[in-house]
Write an enzyme that holds these catalytic residues in place. Structure first.
Site, PDB file in Angstrom:
ATOM      1  N   ASP A  64      -1.902 -17.737   5.166  1.00 56.33           N
ATOM      2  CA  ASP A  64      -2.849 -18.626   4.475  1.00 56.33           C
ATOM      3  C   ASP A  64      -3.506 -19.583   5.460  1.00 56.33           C
ATOM      4  O   ASP A  64      -4.692 -19.900   5.354  1.00 56.33           O
ATOM      5  CB  ASP A  64      -2.200 -19.373   3.298  1.00 56.33           C
ATOM      6  N   LYS A 110       3.499 -13.785   5.972  1.00 51.24           N
ATOM      7  CA  LYS A 110       3.949 -14.726   4.944  1.00 51.24           C
ATOM      8  C   LYS A 110       5.475 -14.775   5.023  1.00 51.24           C
ATOM      9  O   LYS A 110       6.186 -14.722   4.017  1.00 51.24           O
ATOM     10  CB  LYS A 110       3.468 -14.233   3.567  1.00 51.24           C
ATOM     11  N   ASP A 139      -5.989  -6.389   4.990  1.00 47.54           N
ATOM     12  CA  ASP A 139      -7.106  -5.983   4.142  1.00 47.54           C
ATOM     13  C   ASP A 139      -7.980  -7.198   3.852  1.00 47.54           C
ATOM     14  O   ASP A 139      -9.219  -7.159   3.980  1.00 47.54           O
ATOM     15  CB  ASP A 139      -6.542  -5.404   2.835  1.00 47.54           C
ATOM     16  N   TYR A 169       0.813  -1.218   0.000  1.00 51.25           N
ATOM     17  CA  TYR A 169       0.000   0.000   0.000  1.00 51.25           C
ATOM     18  C   TYR A 169       0.844   1.264   0.000  1.00 51.25           C
ATOM     19  O   TYR A 169       0.297   2.366  -0.042  1.00 51.25           O
ATOM     20  CB  TYR A 169      -0.946   0.023   1.193  1.00 51.25           C
TER      21      TYR A 169
END
Ligand code: NAP
Length: 492
Positions: free
Chosen positions: A210, A177, A234, A130
């Site tokens: 995930d 991640k 988000d 972002y």
């Protein structure tokens, strides 16, 4: 302070924005909170007037003065302006903590009803992809920089732990991640692990993002506070909204150190604009967060109780909820009618669920502590050495062709270590054949083991390579405190 007059900037916004904002304002007034609203504009009309930021100076000045904003959704019309005015507002005022509570509501059917879903997603709001730093490297290869800083990570992770401590929550889950993006997401994870030691009473766990999505869909009640980077946040905060009834019920607060912006998670829902049918609950609950921020705890509790009573009785439901419960959509309450019902229920308490007393709601800010682990002096003390450089080249040549040419251009101080295509090593040949998309990365390192690559070496190399290849960008290879500040290529 409770009971005093407050000055708040209100941005009615686009589409259904003015309707949901008006609903929240009416309820706040009925609850007896004295707010002087400074109405300001942002979004679609501003873009159309040619202001490419979408946030006019008058609005910025108002927010700088009031330091509190209640905001309707803003549209970014296609073809006007490049950036979302929502993101611009959050970033201009360094509201680094996006806080989205998701908890079960009475009368709102979900697959998880009765499981006690009650979590707060704390999303870093400024950095990551972002940062919006994008470049076309070639006519058909795009790149977006993922920027994660120690300072940005520490601010949001402290915010999450302080929120958990203040609200008596037992667990903070860090979702990253880091297994794939070892330097960016990995930095966020490392800062989390460092800071967790300061909060021994709170369980600190790390999960891969995930798996968080998987666990949330499977058994969401296990989550308490979840802290994560911007893009992860988000996605999983919208997922969390979906678990407890959808966008019509999802509030949020954007908190900085002394400015806060409250808004519904949903957008301007243009197809419902002006029809008086939209569900205003999300913005009403966002305004409850605002009242807690303003220390108007009693009014916040009264309004939240009234929302819960209205939902649990189910006599006045908006169209979206009527659809979800299989009710008569034609007979559903209007936005105004639903608002009237909540006002009529002020001072009643829910009977099927415990009244919420704000213990789990974010309020105020997590004030920074004095012992930061970042800053100019901290950075300057880190020993470092530049050991090479990655040159990115616009080239459709095969690695077998480009490799020997680049070897010959390396010069005396540097040597070509490898070439990669989209992060996978293609030279020296690996026996595999990753596709070439027209952008190669050539990694040069100091020829002598343990030696530094000087700026003069790198600039001279660039000059030689530029005479033969179109270079697109350059990244230095640094070692900080003995740790490589760069990753290997896949297959290297
Ligand atoms: P959206 O405005 O959130 O609407 C998508 C759908 O979600 C609606 O059609 C409706 O579903 C449902 N919905 C949204 N708000 C609801 C509410 N209060 N009550 C009941 N249902 C609700 O998303 P979008 O259509 O993708 O975006 C429209 C514009 O909003 C875009 O310009 C986007 O950039 C902007 N946006 C702004 C913000 C913000 O200001 N923070 C956030 C997101 C999007 P059904 O059609 O099933 O009834």
């Amino acid at each position: 302070m409770p009971g005093q007059r407050h000055l708040v900037t209100v941005i009615p916004g686009d589409g259904v924005g003015p309707e949901v904002v008006r609903s929240a304002q009416r309820i706040i007034a009925a609850a007896g909170v004295a707010i002087d609203w400074e109405t300001a504009e942002a979004g679609a009309e501003v873009f159309k007037r040619g202001d490419t930021s979408g946030v006019p100076t008058a609005t910025r000045d108002s927010i700088a003065r009031t330091r509190v904003v209640l905001k309707g959704p803003l549209e970014t019309p296609v073809g006007f302006g490049e950036k979302s005015a929502n993101v611009t507002l959050r970033k201009l005022f360094e509201t680094y903590a996006n806080v989205r509570p998701a908890h079960e509501l009475p009368g709102v059917p979900t697959r998880y009803a009765g499981e006690g879903v009650d979590m707060i997603i704390v999303r870093e709001n400024i950095e990551d992809l972002y940062a919006g730093i994008e470049h076309m490297q070639t006519p058909d290869v795009a790149q977006c920089l993922k920027v994660i800083s120690r300072k940005g990570s520490e601010k949001i992770i402290r915010y999450a732990f302080e929120l958990a401590r203040r609200e008596g929550r037992r667990k903070v889950t860090c979702a990253t991640k880091a297994n794939i993006m070892k330097l960016t997401e990995g930095l966020f994870k490392r800062v989390f692990e460092e800071l967790s030691a300061e909060y021994p009473e709170i369980v600190a766990e790390h999960l891969i993002i995930d798996n968080v999505a998987h666990q949330m869909a499977k058994s969401p009640a296990q989550f308490d506070v979840v802290v994560t980077t911007n893009l992860n946040g988000d996605i999983i905060s919208d997922l969390a909204s979906g678990l407890v009834g959808g966008l019509g019920f999802a509030p949020s607060g954007n908190y900085g150190d002394d400015i806060a912006i409250f808004e519904a998670v949903h957008g301007s829902a243009p197809k419902y604009a002006g029809k008086d049918v939209i569900n205003p609950t999300a913005l009403i609950l966002s305004s409850v967060m605002m009242l807690r921020h303003l220390d108007e705890t009693d009014a916040a509790e009264r309004i939240e109780d009234a929302v819960l009573v209205t939902l649990e009785e189910g006599r006045s439901v908006t169209q979206d909820l009527a659809r979800q419960t299989g009710g008569d959509v034609e007979q559903a309450a209007s936005t105004t009618g639903f608002t009237d019902a909540i006002i009529a229920n002020l001072d009643r308490q829910p009977t099927t669920v415990a009244p919420r007393r704000g213990s789990e709601r974010p309020s105020g800010q997590a004030r920074p502590r004095p012992h930061w682990t970042y800053g100019e002096a901290v950075s300057a003390a880190v020993p470092r050495m530049t050991v090479g450089v990655d040159l990115f080249l616009e080239s459709w040549e095969t690695a077998e062709t480009a490799g020997p040419i680049l070897e010959a251009l390396a010069g005396e101080a540097l040597t070509l270590q490898m070439i990669s295509s989209r992060g996978t090593m293609v030279y020296p040949a690996t026996g595999l054949a990753p596709d070439n998309v027209g952008l190669l990365r050539a990694r040069f390192v100091a020829r002598e083991t343990g030696a530094a690559a000087t700026d003069a070496d790198i600039l001279a190399l660039q000059g030689r390579v530029a005479a033969r290849f179109a270079w697109t960008h350059v990244e230095k290879l640094n070692i900080f405190a003995g740790e490589p500040g760069f990753t290997k290529a896949q297959g290297q």
